[in-house]
Design a protein around this motif. Structure first.
Motif, PDB file in Angstrom:
ATOM      1  N   MET A  92       0.826  -1.184   0.000  1.00 27.04           N
ATOM      2  CA  MET A  92       0.000   0.000   0.000  1.00 27.04           C
ATOM      3  C   MET A  92       0.868   1.243   0.000  1.00 27.04           C
ATOM      4  N   ASN A  93       0.393   2.273  -0.674  1.00 28.37           N
ATOM      5  CA  ASN A  93       1.080   3.554  -0.647  1.00 28.37           C
ATOM      6  C   ASN A  93       0.504   4.399   0.470  1.00 28.37           C
ATOM      7  N   HIS A  94       1.343   4.767   1.400  1.00 26.95           N
ATOM      8  CA  HIS A  94       0.892   5.616   2.491  1.00 26.95           C
ATOM      9  C   HIS A  94       1.498   6.997   2.309  1.00 26.95           C
ATOM     10  N   GLY A  95       0.657   8.013   2.520  1.00 26.61           N
ATOM     11  CA  GLY A  95       1.149   9.382   2.477  1.00 26.61           C
ATOM     12  C   GLY A  95       1.844   9.707   3.785  1.00 26.61           C
ATOM     13  N   THR A  96       2.347  10.912   3.889  1.00 27.40           N
ATOM     14  CA  THR A  96       3.057  11.306   5.098  1.00 27.40           C
ATOM     15  C   THR A  96       2.149  11.340   6.315  1.00 27.40           C
ATOM     16  N   ASP A  97       0.870  11.513   6.106  1.00 24.41           N
ATOM     17  CA  ASP A  97      -0.049  11.560   7.246  1.00 24.41           C
ATOM     18  C   ASP A  97      -0.614  10.175   7.569  1.00 24.41           C
ATOM     19  N   GLY A  98      -0.161   9.132   6.914  1.00 22.15           N
ATOM     20  CA  GLY A  98      -0.569   7.776   7.252  1.00 22.15           C
ATOM     21  C   GLY A  98      -1.815   7.281   6.533  1.00 22.15           C
ATOM     22  N   TYR A  99      -2.486   8.124   5.795  1.00 21.56           N
ATOM     23  CA  TYR A  99      -3.693   7.686   5.085  1.00 21.56           C
ATOM     24  C   TYR A  99      -3.328   6.993   3.783  1.00 21.56           C
ATOM     25  N   ASP A 100      -4.036   5.957   3.504  1.00 25.79           N
ATOM     26  CA  ASP A 100      -3.886   5.268   2.236  1.00 25.79           C
ATOM     27  C   ASP A 100      -4.434   6.173   1.142  1.00 25.79           C
ATOM     28  N   ARG A 101      -3.747   6.278   0.037  1.00 22.52           N
ATOM     29  CA  ARG A 101      -4.202   7.118  -1.097  1.00 22.52           C
ATOM     30  C   ARG A 101      -5.611   6.775  -1.531  1.00 22.52           C
ATOM     31  N   ARG A 102      -5.935   5.481  -1.532  1.00 24.05           N
ATOM     32  CA  ARG A 102      -7.278   5.068  -1.944  1.00 24.05           C
ATOM     33  C   ARG A 102      -8.341   5.591  -0.994  1.00 24.05           C
ATOM     34  N   GLU A 103      -8.029   5.624   0.290  1.00 20.80           N
ATOM     35  CA  GLU A 103      -8.983   6.139   1.273  1.00 20.80           C
ATOM     36  C   GLU A 103      -9.211   7.636   1.073  1.00 20.80           C
ATOM     37  N   ILE A 104      -8.164   8.356   0.787  1.00 19.15           N
ATOM     38  CA  ILE A 104      -8.292   9.796   0.525  1.00 19.15           C
ATOM     39  C   ILE A 104      -9.152  10.023  -0.714  1.00 19.15           C
ATOM     40  N   LEU A 105      -8.895   9.240  -1.758  1.00 21.64           N
ATOM     41  CA  LEU A 105      -9.680   9.350  -2.982  1.00 21.64           C
ATOM     42  C   LEU A 105     -11.148   8.995  -2.718  1.00 21.64           C
ATOM     43  N   ARG A 106     -11.385   7.919  -1.963  1.00 21.28           N
ATOM     44  CA  ARG A 106     -12.754   7.512  -1.633  1.00 21.28           C
ATOM     45  C   ARG A 106     -13.477   8.625  -0.875  1.00 21.28           C
ATOM     46  N   GLN A 107     -12.813   9.232   0.083  1.00 16.50           N
ATOM     47  CA  GLN A 107     -13.434  10.320   0.849  1.00 16.50           C
ATOM     48  C   GLN A 107     -13.762  11.515  -0.049  1.00 16.50           C
ATOM     49  N   ALA A 108     -12.895  11.795  -1.002  1.00 18.12           N
ATOM     50  CA  ALA A 108     -13.153  12.894  -1.942  1.00 18.12           C
ATOM     51  C   ALA A 108     -14.377  12.577  -2.803  1.00 18.12           C
ATOM     52  N   TYR A 109     -14.478  11.333  -3.264  1.00 16.00           N
ATOM     53  CA  TYR A 109     -15.628  10.928  -4.068  1.00 16.00           C
ATOM     54  C   TYR A 109     -16.913  10.991  -3.243  1.00 16.00           C
ATOM     55  N   VAL A 110     -16.859  10.540  -1.996  1.00 18.16           N
ATOM     56  CA  VAL A 110     -18.035  10.600  -1.113  1.00 18.16           C
ATOM     57  C   VAL A 110     -18.480  12.049  -0.970  1.00 18.16           C
ATOM     58  N   SER A 111     -17.537  12.933  -0.752  1.00 18.91           N
ATOM     59  CA  SER A 111     -17.852  14.353  -0.603  1.00 18.91           C
ATOM     60  C   SER A 111     -18.514  14.912  -1.864  1.00 18.91           C
ATOM     61  N   ARG A 112     -17.991  14.555  -3.023  1.00 14.54           N
ATOM     62  CA  ARG A 112     -18.528  15.059  -4.284  1.00 14.54           C
ATOM     63  C   ARG A 112     -19.919  14.505  -4.557  1.00 14.54           C
ATOM     64  N   VAL A 113     -20.134  13.217  -4.268  1.00  9.37           N
ATOM     65  CA  VAL A 113     -21.462  12.616  -4.461  1.00  9.37           C
ATOM     66  C   VAL A 113     -22.448  13.215  -3.465  1.00  9.37           C
ATOM     67  N   ASN A 114     -22.019  13.426  -2.227  1.00  4.45           N
ATOM     68  CA  ASN A 114     -22.907  14.048  -1.243  1.00  4.45           C
ATOM     69  C   ASN A 114     -23.304  15.464  -1.645  1.00  4.45           C
ATOM     70  N   ARG A 115     -22.388  16.193  -2.266  1.00  3.78           N
ATOM     71  CA  ARG A 115     -22.705  17.533  -2.766  1.00  3.78           C
ATOM     72  C   ARG A 115     -23.842  17.448  -3.789  1.00  3.78           C
ATOM     73  N   VAL A 116     -23.797  16.444  -4.653  1.00  2.00           N
ATOM     74  CA  VAL A 116     -24.840  16.253  -5.664  1.00  2.00           C
ATOM     75  C   VAL A 116     -26.159  15.850  -5.005  1.00  2.00           C
ATOM     76  N   ILE A 117     -26.102  14.949  -4.040  1.00  2.00           N
ATOM     77  CA  ILE A 117     -27.319  14.532  -3.337  1.00  2.00           C
ATOM     78  C   ILE A 117     -27.989  15.738  -2.676  1.00  2.00           C
ATOM     79  N   ASN A 118     -27.203  16.570  -2.016  1.00  2.00           N
ATOM     80  CA  ASN A 118     -27.759  17.783  -1.398  1.00  2.00           C
ATOM     81  C   ASN A 118     -28.377  18.704  -2.442  1.00  2.00           C
ATOM     82  N   TYR A 119     -27.705  18.837  -3.583  1.00  2.46           N
ATOM     83  CA  TYR A 119     -28.230  19.669  -4.665  1.00  2.46           C
ATOM     84  C   TYR A 119     -29.570  19.118  -5.159  1.00  2.46           C
ATOM     85  N   ILE A 120     -29.641  17.828  -5.387  1.00  2.00           N
ATOM     86  CA  ILE A 120     -30.879  17.214  -5.867  1.00  2.00           C
ATOM     87  C   ILE A 120     -32.002  17.468  -4.877  1.00  2.00           C
ATOM     88  N   GLN A 121     -31.751  17.216  -3.598  1.00  2.00           N
ATOM     89  CA  GLN A 121     -32.793  17.355  -2.585  1.00  2.00           C
ATOM     90  C   GLN A 121     -33.297  18.791  -2.456  1.00  2.00           C
TER      91      GLN A 121
END
Length: 140
Positions: free
Chosen positions: A1-30
């Motif tokens: 696994m690739n770990h950044g300097t803060d210990g987070y896995d790159r995939r986890e950071i990417l997943r959190q970014a995607y969750v945030s972006r999808v949640n922004r759309v869900i809020n917009y729709i609602q």
């Protein structure tokens, strides 16, 4: 696994970014049920291409964007029918983004097994009891 300097896995950071972006759309729709909910607009809000947005949204939410919009519209309409007797069914349908009363009537009956008028005049109580019983049966 690739770990950044803060210990987070790159995939986890990417997943959190995607969750945030999808949640922004869900809020917009609602909050824009009667607005522009075309795929291209939603993808723009999420900052994805339309193709990529559709795939990501479906994978994360379990519904396509269109299925999600239809479900949220009809559920919001049902909630307003039960809570706001002074608003006409047509007003509620328009507030929830339906282009015509006939489209609303068809989708409402498909979702709830009764007309919007029946739902408003007590059907929502019967429907709620059925849903609660279904939930208890699934738990058993």
């Amino acid at each position: 696994m690739n770990h950044g300097t803060d210990g987070y896995d790159r995939r986890e950071i990417l997943r959190q970014a995607y969750v945030s972006r999808v949640n922004r759309v869900i809020n917009y729709i609602q909050s824009h049920l009667d607005g522009d909910l075309r795929l291209a607009r939603l993808a723009e809000i999420a900052n994805f291409s339309s193709y990529h947005f559709h795939r990501i949204f479906h994978a994360m939410v379990g519904e396509t964007p269109n299925q999600f919009i239809r479900r949220v519209r009809v559920e919001t309409a049902a909630m307003r029918l039960a809570a706001s007797p002074r608003w006409s069914i047509t007003q509620i349908a328009r507030m929830c983004g339906y282009s015509s009363s006939s489209v609303f009537a068809r989708e409402f009956r498909e979702a709830f097994g009764m007309s919007a008028t029946q739902f408003r005049h007590g059907g929502h109580r019967a429907w709620r009891k059925i849903r609660q019983a279904d939930g208890k049966n699934r738990e058993s």
